[in-house]
Design a protein around this motif. Structure first.
Motif, PDB file in Angstrom:
ATOM      1  N   PRO A 243      84.055 -63.542  27.690  1.00 12.05           N
ATOM      2  CA  PRO A 243      82.805 -63.587  26.923  1.00 12.05           C
ATOM      3  C   PRO A 243      81.940 -64.773  27.315  1.00 12.05           C
ATOM      4  O   PRO A 243      81.741 -65.712  26.547  1.00 12.05           O
ATOM      5  N   GLU A 244      81.386 -64.709  28.509  1.00 11.25           N
ATOM      6  CA  GLU A 244      80.590 -65.820  29.008  1.00 11.25           C
ATOM      7  C   GLU A 244      79.112 -65.477  29.114  1.00 11.25           C
ATOM      8  O   GLU A 244      78.349 -66.202  29.751  1.00 11.25           O
ATOM      9  N   GLY A 245      78.715 -64.353  28.503  1.00  8.65           N
ATOM     10  CA  GLY A 245      77.296 -64.047  28.420  1.00  8.65           C
ATOM     11  C   GLY A 245      76.605 -64.990  27.453  1.00  8.65           C
ATOM     12  O   GLY A 245      77.234 -65.691  26.656  1.00  8.65           O
ATOM     13  N   ARG A 246      75.287 -65.009  27.513  1.00  8.23           N
ATOM     14  CA  ARG A 246      74.519 -65.978  26.728  1.00  8.23           C
ATOM     15  C   ARG A 246      74.789 -65.891  25.219  1.00  8.23           C
ATOM     16  O   ARG A 246      74.802 -66.916  24.528  1.00  8.23           O
ATOM     17  N   LEU A 247      75.008 -64.712  24.689  1.00 10.46           N
ATOM     18  CA  LEU A 247      75.161 -64.572  23.248  1.00 10.46           C
ATOM     19  C   LEU A 247      76.565 -64.894  22.756  1.00 10.46           C
ATOM     20  O   LEU A 247      76.774 -65.057  21.544  1.00 10.46           O
ATOM     21  N   ARG A 250      80.694 -70.050  24.219  1.00  6.09           N
ATOM     22  CA  ARG A 250      80.873 -71.132  23.258  1.00  6.09           C
ATOM     23  C   ARG A 250      81.061 -72.489  23.914  1.00  6.09           C
ATOM     24  O   ARG A 250      80.994 -73.509  23.251  1.00  6.09           O
ATOM     25  N   ARG A 251      81.343 -72.471  25.211  1.00  6.41           N
ATOM     26  CA  ARG A 251      81.644 -73.733  25.882  1.00  6.41           C
ATOM     27  C   ARG A 251      80.707 -73.963  27.063  1.00  6.41           C
ATOM     28  O   ARG A 251      80.264 -73.027  27.715  1.00  6.41           O
ATOM     29  N   ILE A 258      79.562 -75.887  22.939  1.00  7.99           N
ATOM     30  CA  ILE A 258      78.099 -75.901  22.903  1.00  7.99           C
ATOM     31  C   ILE A 258      77.608 -76.406  21.559  1.00  7.99           C
ATOM     32  O   ILE A 258      76.662 -77.186  21.467  1.00  7.99           O
ATOM     33  N   LYS A 259      78.272 -75.973  20.476  1.00  4.82           N
ATOM     34  CA  LYS A 259      77.952 -76.428  19.127  1.00  4.82           C
ATOM     35  C   LYS A 259      79.225 -76.949  18.468  1.00  4.82           C
ATOM     36  O   LYS A 259      80.304 -76.387  18.684  1.00  4.82           O
ATOM     37  N   PRO A 260      79.120 -77.973  17.649  1.00  2.00           N
ATOM     38  CA  PRO A 260      80.313 -78.507  16.978  1.00  2.00           C
ATOM     39  C   PRO A 260      81.040 -77.466  16.145  1.00  2.00           C
ATOM     40  O   PRO A 260      82.254 -77.563  15.946  1.00  2.00           O
ATOM     41  N   GLY A 262      81.594 -74.508  16.979  1.00  2.00           N
ATOM     42  CA  GLY A 262      82.321 -73.576  17.831  1.00  2.00           C
ATOM     43  C   GLY A 262      81.604 -72.272  18.058  1.00  2.00           C
ATOM     44  O   GLY A 262      82.107 -71.384  18.761  1.00  2.00           O
ATOM     45  N   PHE A 263      80.410 -72.124  17.480  1.00  2.86           N
ATOM     46  CA  PHE A 263      79.647 -70.894  17.651  1.00  2.86           C
ATOM     47  C   PHE A 263      78.793 -70.973  18.917  1.00  2.86           C
ATOM     48  O   PHE A 263      78.467 -72.065  19.391  1.00  2.86           O
ATOM     49  N   PRO A 264      78.385 -69.835  19.447  1.00  3.59           N
ATOM     50  CA  PRO A 264      77.500 -69.832  20.622  1.00  3.59           C
ATOM     51  C   PRO A 264      76.158 -70.486  20.315  1.00  3.59           C
ATOM     52  O   PRO A 264      75.792 -70.686  19.147  1.00  3.59           O
ATOM     53  N   GLY A 265      75.420 -70.787  21.363  1.00  9.28           N
ATOM     54  CA  GLY A 265      74.168 -71.499  21.194  1.00  9.28           C
ATOM     55  C   GLY A 265      72.966 -70.627  20.891  1.00  9.28           C
ATOM     56  O   GLY A 265      71.958 -71.110  20.397  1.00  9.28           O
ATOM     57  N   PHE A 266      73.048 -69.342  21.185  1.00  7.81           N
ATOM     58  CA  PHE A 266      71.876 -68.484  21.048  1.00  7.81           C
ATOM     59  C   PHE A 266      71.933 -67.731  19.724  1.00  7.81           C
ATOM     60  O   PHE A 266      72.242 -66.538  19.676  1.00  7.81           O
ATOM     61  N   THR A 267      71.634 -68.423  18.641  1.00  6.18           N
ATOM     62  CA  THR A 267      71.693 -67.791  17.326  1.00  6.18           C
ATOM     63  C   THR A 267      70.318 -67.411  16.796  1.00  6.18           C
ATOM     64  O   THR A 267      70.222 -66.716  15.785  1.00  6.18           O
ATOM     65  N   ARG A 268      69.250 -67.871  17.446  1.00  4.23           N
ATOM     66  CA  ARG A 268      67.904 -67.526  16.975  1.00  4.23           C
ATOM     67  C   ARG A 268      67.523 -66.089  17.329  1.00  4.23           C
ATOM     68  O   ARG A 268      66.712 -65.471  16.654  1.00  4.23           O
ATOM     69  N   VAL A 269      68.103 -65.577  18.415  1.00  8.19           N
ATOM     70  CA  VAL A 269      67.772 -64.228  18.878  1.00  8.19           C
ATOM     71  C   VAL A 269      68.561 -63.215  18.056  1.00  8.19           C
ATOM     72  O   VAL A 269      69.794 -63.212  18.071  1.00  8.19           O
ATOM     73  N   SER A 270      67.864 -62.342  17.342  1.00  8.82           N
ATOM     74  CA  SER A 270      68.529 -61.325  16.532  1.00  8.82           C
ATOM     75  C   SER A 270      68.848 -60.083  17.351  1.00  8.82           C
ATOM     76  O   SER A 270      69.953 -59.534  17.262  1.00  8.82           O
TER      77      SER A 270
END
Length: 402
Positions: A243-247, A250-251, A258-260, A262-270
């Motif tokens: 699972p290394e796609g943008r959505l 996690r690392r 990426i985030k403390p 542990g969640f992925p960084g692209f959370t603004r995109v629905s």
């Protein structure tokens, strides 16, 4: 942008009768003709596709296809005009890009008009052009879903097809990643956001969905554990989804989160919506429907008769063509503000299916569903590789075109 509120109170604008001539006037077309490029000549051919049907059958086909493209452009621009995009804050920018000699500017402007047509015409959603994004950034448009403001950004990634006869491999998922990176920096945190892609890639996303899955979610790779003492295999060769796609990533490359949280960084995109134009005909050329039968018995009389009949219909005055649209909708399992799949129920979606994530039409994702991609963000697919005692190679990196 407000997090929620009443639907936008926008007044529909009556578009002019010849809306294309209004937004791409005669003086602009003459400027293109004065110093044309191959792409500008193609644009002019579509805009001027009118008049009686030529007697030459190939010229007649070009005319028919040109009329279809012109009709599509007219529908897109008409809808954008009616929604106030050519009389409000975007007027000067849209006019400038549609009149631009730069192909990228023209593609992006027409993609925004097509998105307006899709949201307002197909989904029956209110649309307006005054959409604020993150900080001082502005988005391409705003819509409202269930009294909730939703930001919309449009990207038109493009990669020229390889010359005829030149083989190539791989896919264009990197352009999808770049579009997502750019849009994510523009989106606000306090509302749902939709990224619309109008790509023109070497292989259409609709016919090679792996490039979308790879960019957003990840790839399946071949793994082989290695015995570090002998250098030989320490177990069977298997496949594993990474699972290394943008959505889902996690690392960072250095292994840090990426985030403390542990969640992925692209959370603004629905949601990511892909809209691709596809030319349709009432009577397509037999090469698109009968070619596979020629390999079984090329001398069969019935096949030759069927070919002749279908070819005659293809070039006849009874044939008509139009621009259809292949639409895919990909949901973000970790979206801060998810959008319901019911909004896009008429289209193929990559969404929660059963115990995992998959395509709503049942198309295989690397042969099966992957239950680790969850809809509510409660868990991730394990992103830990087999380790230093493993090797991995992508299985999804080959396609060809001539």
């Amino acid at each position: 942008m407000n997090g929620s509120g009443a639907p936008p109170q926008s007044t529909l604008v009556q578009p002019p009768t010849d809306v294309l001539s209004e937004v791409i006037p005669h003086r602009v077309r003459e400027d293109w003709r004065a110093n044309p490029t191959e792409e500008l000549l193609q644009r002019l051919g579509f805009l001027c596709a009118c008049g009686p049907r030529p007697s030459d059958r190939l010229a007649a086909m070009r005319m028919m296809h040109g009329r279809a493209v012109r009709a599509a452009w007219e529908a897109y621009v008409y809808c954008a005009y009616a929604c106030g995009f050519f009389t409000g804050s975007k007027e000067a920018d849209l006019h400038a890009r549609l009149a631009s000699r730069n192909p990228a500017n023209f593609r992006s402007a027409m993609a925004e008009c097509m998105t307006c047509w899709f949201l307002a015409g197909r989904l029956r959603l209110p649309v307006r052009d005054d959409a604020s994004g993150r900080g001082a950034k502005m988005l391409d448009m705003l819509t409202v879903i269930d009294l909730q403001d939703v930001g919309v950004e449009v990207k038109a990634p493009y990669r020229e097809r390889s010359p005829e006869g030149q083989a190539w491999c791989g896919h264009d998922g990197d352009l999808i990643e770049k579009s997502l990176d750019t849009a994510n920096k523009q989106f606000a945190d306090d509302v749902p956001n939709i990224l619309v892609l109008a790509p023109k890639l070497r292989t259409p996303v609709s016919t090679f969905r792996v490039q979308l899955v790879s960019a957003l979610y990840g790839e399946e790779q071949i793994t082989c554990p290695i015995d570090t003492r002998t250098g030989g295999p320490a177990g069977p060769v298997t496949t594993k989804f990474f699972p290394e796609g943008r959505l889902l990533r996690r690392r960072q490359p250095n292994g840090a989160l990426i985030k403390p949280t542990g969640f992925p960084g692209f959370t603004r995109v629905s949601v990511v919506v892909v809209i691709e134009e596809k030319m349709r005909e009432w009577h397509p050329h037999p090469i698109t429907t009968l070619w596979h039968e020629t390999t079984t018995d090329a001398s069969d009389g019935a096949l030759h008769d069927a070919w002749a009949v279908q070819e005659a219909r293809h070039y006849s005055c009874d044939n008509h063509c139009w621009v259809d649209h292949a639409i895919l909708v990909a949901h973000n399992p970790y979206a801060r503000w998810p959008l319901s799949p019911d909004i896009f129920r008429d289209y193929v979606q990559f969404m929660a299916v059963g115990h995992g994530y998959g395509w709503s039409d049942g198309e295989s994702l690397y042969g099966r569903l992957h239950p680790g991609i969850v809809a509510n963000g409660a868990a991730c697919l394990s992103a830990e590789k087999v380790g230093s005692a493993s090797t991995a190679a992508p299985t999804s990196s080959s396609t060809g075109s001539v």
